[in-house]
Design a protein around this motif. Sequence first.
Motif, mmCIF file in Angstrom:
data_model
loop_
_atom_site.group_PDB
_atom_site.id
_atom_site.type_symbol
_atom_site.label_atom_id
_atom_site.label_comp_id
_atom_site.label_asym_id
_atom_site.label_seq_id
_atom_site.Cartn_x
_atom_site.Cartn_y
_atom_site.Cartn_z
ATOM 1 N N MET A 227 9.693 -5.831 -14.007
ATOM 2 C CA MET A 227 9.814 -4.373 -14.071
ATOM 3 C C MET A 227 9.274 -3.746 -12.769
ATOM 4 S SD MET A 227 8.151 -1.746 -16.809
ATOM 5 C CE MET A 227 6.494 -1.576 -16.159
ATOM 6 N N LEU A 228 8.137 -4.213 -12.306
ATOM 7 C CA LEU A 228 7.522 -3.629 -11.112
ATOM 8 C C LEU A 228 8.376 -3.906 -9.872
ATOM 9 C CD1 LEU A 228 3.756 -4.409 -11.876
ATOM 10 C CD2 LEU A 228 5.032 -2.287 -12.293
ATOM 11 N N GLU A 229 8.975 -5.106 -9.808
ATOM 12 C CA GLU A 229 9.873 -5.408 -8.678
ATOM 13 C C GLU A 229 11.071 -4.461 -8.689
ATOM 14 O OE1 GLU A 229 8.532 -10.020 -9.060
ATOM 15 O OE2 GLU A 229 10.688 -9.616 -9.237
ATOM 16 N N GLY A 250 4.803 3.054 -21.331
ATOM 17 C CA GLY A 250 4.510 1.672 -21.625
ATOM 18 C C GLY A 250 3.048 1.581 -22.036
ATOM 19 N N THR A 251 2.430 0.464 -21.672
ATOM 20 C CA THR A 251 0.980 0.309 -21.872
ATOM 21 C C THR A 251 0.253 1.133 -20.803
ATOM 22 O OG1 THR A 251 0.834 -1.538 -20.337
ATOM 23 C CG2 THR A 251 1.305 -2.084 -22.651
ATOM 24 N N PRO A 252 -1.031 1.413 -21.010
ATOM 25 C CA PRO A 252 -1.782 2.104 -19.948
ATOM 26 C C PRO A 252 -1.694 1.368 -18.605
ATOM 27 C CG PRO A 252 -3.016 2.227 -21.996
ATOM 28 C CD PRO A 252 -1.838 1.316 -22.259
ATOM 29 N N ASP A 253 -1.729 0.043 -18.638
ATOM 30 C CA ASP A 253 -1.619 -0.748 -17.406
ATOM 31 C C ASP A 253 -0.239 -0.590 -16.762
ATOM 32 O OD1 ASP A 253 -2.685 -2.837 -15.586
ATOM 33 O OD2 ASP A 253 -1.034 -4.022 -16.427
ATOM 34 N N ASP A 254 0.830 -0.608 -17.568
ATOM 35 C CA ASP A 254 2.187 -0.355 -17.034
ATOM 36 C C ASP A 254 2.231 1.003 -16.342
ATOM 37 O OD1 ASP A 254 3.303 -2.699 -18.168
ATOM 38 O OD2 ASP A 254 3.916 -1.650 -20.001
#
Length: 373
Positions: A227-229, A250-254
Amino acid sequence: MSETFQFALQATDGNARLGAITMPRGTVRTPAFMPVGTAATVKALYMDQVRGTGADIILGNTYHLMLRPGAERVARLGGLHEFARWPHPILTDSGGFQVMSLSKLRKLTEQGVTFRSHVDGARYEMSPERSIEIQGLLGSDVQMQLDECVALPAPYADVERAMEMSLRWAERCQTAFGDQPGRAMFGIVQGGAEPVLRERSASALKAMDLKGYSVGGLAVGEPQHVMLEMLDVTCPVLPADKPRYLMGVGTPDDILKSVARGIDMFDCVMPTRAGRHGLAFTRRGRVNLRNARHADDYRPLDEESDCPAARDYSRAYLHHLVRSQEALGAMLLSWNNIAYYQHLMQSIRGAIGEGRFLAFAEDATEGWARGDI
Ligand code: GUN
């Protein structure tokens, strides 16, 4: 209040962006998290509570509302804002994604999609034009194009075909939407996990000069690094002066990692769904209130929180409510979680404004890793 839909960037910190979207129904401070109000309700919360956590905008779903209670009925009753008692901005998803994941007997063609309702089996047709018509009947401030999101992993040719059709549907939606100065229609970048297709999708949408851009087809089961790429290849192609919305994340980290790559808007069922399942988001990571270790714990989830659900109730009481399947357990934990997400966004905005976003992200991540007290 603005008569027109406008996005203004206030500061950047690396690729992270602080901004504001102004529109007739209010201002959305970005980066923003939009609580999901699928069926004209943010599940288990009063709208006053949602507003009280700091939410500027909520999300509604074309698919669910067209089936029940029906878009024409919502329009007759004064529109979604009036119906649900949320006078602030509303963004609606177009229905394409939900048709694919929820409906039965789908048939997808260039014209659109026909399907049977998951509620009563009735047959429906949805074209790009009908999706925009429904979003207009609902009175949505920020509308999404109809798109096709393929489940990953998928063959390159399938991802390419869906992305190209989504581009043609974007053109049809743009025409159907027309000129509505106070509202926006966003295009949706597709292209699966294929950098070349993501770039092609983003640049074709950019050429359409839309008022905002969504990134779809992600958080559908792929690892976070994929996803980040995709964000790394997509965001630089999108125009800097338009808002960017990462759908379903998403999640807090996402969220931290996507803000770091230039995303401005998010929505996710995670805080409300997790809340209904006994899971609390806190500064010290996730706490599962079902766990027996909370049964005698008189401490609140977070005594420093502004949210009464986090501050005023013991973990023992929350544990009891969850174990007893009491409605109040779902209500308090959903409230805590939406408040946590909104506090996170407020902190992100503060950090970007002061040029300390990376340090903030490291601190937040370290807090989650330290674990519950
Ligand atoms: N919600 C999460 N992902 C998507 C997507 O790819 N398209 C649409 N329309 N909605 C989404």
